[in-house]
Design a protein around this motif. Sequence first.
Motif, PDB file in Angstrom:
ATOM      1  N   GLY A  31     -15.317   4.078   4.159  1.00  0.00           N
ATOM      2  CA  GLY A  31     -15.010   2.958   3.268  1.00  0.00           C
ATOM      3  C   GLY A  31     -13.639   2.410   3.636  1.00  0.00           C
ATOM      4  N   ARG A  89       0.836  -1.197   0.000  1.00  0.00           N
ATOM      5  CA  ARG A  89       0.000   0.000   0.000  1.00  0.00           C
ATOM      6  C   ARG A  89       0.878   1.256   0.000  1.00  0.00           C
ATOM      7  NH1 ARG A  89      -5.436  -0.593   0.686  1.00  0.00           N
ATOM      8  NH2 ARG A  89      -5.326   1.550  -0.104  1.00  0.00           N
ATOM      9  N   THR A 104     -10.029   6.431   0.423  1.00  0.00           N
ATOM     10  CA  THR A 104      -8.948   5.930  -0.429  1.00  0.00           C
ATOM     11  C   THR A 104      -9.433   4.712  -1.206  1.00  0.00           C
ATOM     12  OG1 THR A 104      -8.117   4.492   1.342  1.00  0.00           O
ATOM     13  CG2 THR A 104      -7.172   6.708   1.190  1.00  0.00           C
ATOM     14  N   ASP A 118     -17.411   1.410   7.405  1.00  0.00           N
ATOM     15  CA  ASP A 118     -17.599   0.657   6.159  1.00  0.00           C
ATOM     16  C   ASP A 118     -18.909  -0.124   6.277  1.00  0.00           C
ATOM     17  OD1 ASP A 118     -15.355  -0.219   3.801  1.00  0.00           O
ATOM     18  OD2 ASP A 118     -17.156  -1.465   3.972  1.00  0.00           O
TER      19      ASP A 118
HETATM   20  C1  LIG Z   1     -11.559  -0.581  -2.847  1.00  0.00           C
HETATM   21  S1  LIG Z   1     -12.185  -0.674  -1.206  1.00  0.00           S
HETATM   22  C2  LIG Z   1     -11.114   0.510  -0.399  1.00  0.00           C
HETATM   23  C3  LIG Z   1     -10.916   0.206   1.047  1.00  0.00           C
HETATM   24  C4  LIG Z   1      -9.939   1.128   1.772  1.00  0.00           C
HETATM   25  N1  LIG Z   1     -10.367   2.512   1.713  1.00  0.00           N
HETATM   26  C5  LIG Z   1      -8.539   0.966   1.234  1.00  0.00           C
HETATM   27  O1  LIG Z   1      -7.999   1.914   0.650  1.00  0.00           O
HETATM   28  O2  LIG Z   1      -7.979  -0.126   1.414  1.00  0.00           O
HETATM   29  C6  LIG Z   1     -13.762   0.203  -1.290  1.00  0.00           C
HETATM   30  C7  LIG Z   1     -14.512   0.188   0.021  1.00  0.00           C
HETATM   31  O3  LIG Z   1     -15.673   1.018  -0.112  1.00  0.00           O
HETATM   32  C8  LIG Z   1     -16.679   0.447   0.692  1.00  0.00           C
HETATM   33  N2  LIG Z   1     -18.004   0.976   0.335  1.00  0.00           N
HETATM   34  C9  LIG Z   1     -18.858   0.513  -0.597  1.00  0.00           C
HETATM   35  N3  LIG Z   1     -19.991   1.228  -0.597  1.00  0.00           N
HETATM   36  C10 LIG Z   1     -19.845   2.168   0.369  1.00  0.00           C
HETATM   37  C11 LIG Z   1     -20.689   3.191   0.886  1.00  0.00           C
HETATM   38  N4  LIG Z   1     -21.917   3.388   0.367  1.00  0.00           N
HETATM   39  N5  LIG Z   1     -20.256   3.964   1.897  1.00  0.00           N
HETATM   40  C12 LIG Z   1     -19.006   3.757   2.416  1.00  0.00           C
HETATM   41  N6  LIG Z   1     -18.162   2.798   1.967  1.00  0.00           N
HETATM   42  C13 LIG Z   1     -18.582   2.019   0.969  1.00  0.00           C
HETATM   43  C14 LIG Z   1     -16.526  -1.048   0.412  1.00  0.00           C
HETATM   44  O4  LIG Z   1     -17.205  -1.854   1.364  1.00  0.00           O
HETATM   45  C15 LIG Z   1     -15.010  -1.177   0.432  1.00  0.00           C
HETATM   46  O5  LIG Z   1     -14.523  -1.524   1.705  1.00  0.00           O
END
Ligand SMILES: C[S@@+](CC[C@H](N)C(=O)[O-])C[C@H]1O[C@@H](n2cnc3c(N)ncnc32)[C@H](O)[C@@H]1O
Length: 242
Positions: A44, A22, A104, A65
């Motif tokens: 998220g 990361r 992110t 999340d």
């Molecule tokens: C690609 S992952 C990124 C996770 C973390 N931010 C990282 O950088 O490792 C996208 C994340 O967005 C979350 N997500 C999806 N819909 C969402 C919502 N409506 N509100 C907040 N988070 C959400 C997913 O559950 C997931 O954990």
Amino acid sequence: MPDAIFAHPRLAPIYDTFDGDRDDLAAYLGIASELGADRVLDIGCGTGCLAVLLAESGRTVVGADPAGASLEVAKSKDPAGRITWIQDDAATMPALGADLAVMTGNVAQVFLTDADWAQALQGIRAALRPGGYLVFETRRPERRAWEEWAADTAPVILDIPGTGSVEQRREVTSVSLPLVSFRYTYRFLADGTVVTSDSTLRFRDRGEVESSLASHGYRVLDVREAPDRPGREFVFIAERTT
Ligand SMILES: C[S@@+](CC[C@H](N)C(=O)[O-])C[C@H]1O[C@@H](n2cnc3c(N)ncnc32)[C@H](O)[C@@H]1O
């Protein structure tokens, strides 16, 4: 409903291994320092990689999340319970008085409709103190990342301690701009289980993001490159106006 890759109990625990290093997160720690942010909300947060780094730097952190399986992985990285984890959607954040909210990874692109994005911006605004900051990245549509994804069809097989070898394949299933859909298929070689995860992301251009922020009570302070992905992403730094 979050995508299976985040919410499925067999996929969330292997997410970090397939995601790899990361290198992207150090820039967010730097921005938190630059903004003097002590209370940080990671929206998220997924498996908690950034939330843990923020807490280790001495900040008060909330990781939010909607995917319970990802939150379970995140909690396992925080045995001392320094972080407050909440299972919630960006649109329904509690009023936290946060100095900074971050998104992110793909997070800012999961809001597919204008209404979804507006509700997310409103929910995040409610979680910030007046003058608090919202920082997030989003892929630049002109870079057409989906073309690279479609060309790269080679399976990836990783050996995961406690799980065994897992094969991951990705296919782009639809390009209907500004929406791009793709499917991951995971095969757990130890028991033959196959689990698929379908995702759709929205690619917003810079002007669209800037005007949506202005319409929902934010002032854009800066738009930067992601240092580890020059030319590929915008990093927006915005401030809650009142
Ligand atoms: C690609 S992952 C990124 C996770 C973390 N931010 C990282 O950088 O490792 C996208 C994340 O967005 C979350 N997500 C999806 N819909 C969402 C919502 N409506 N509100 C907040 N988070 C959400 C997913 O559950 C997931 O954990």
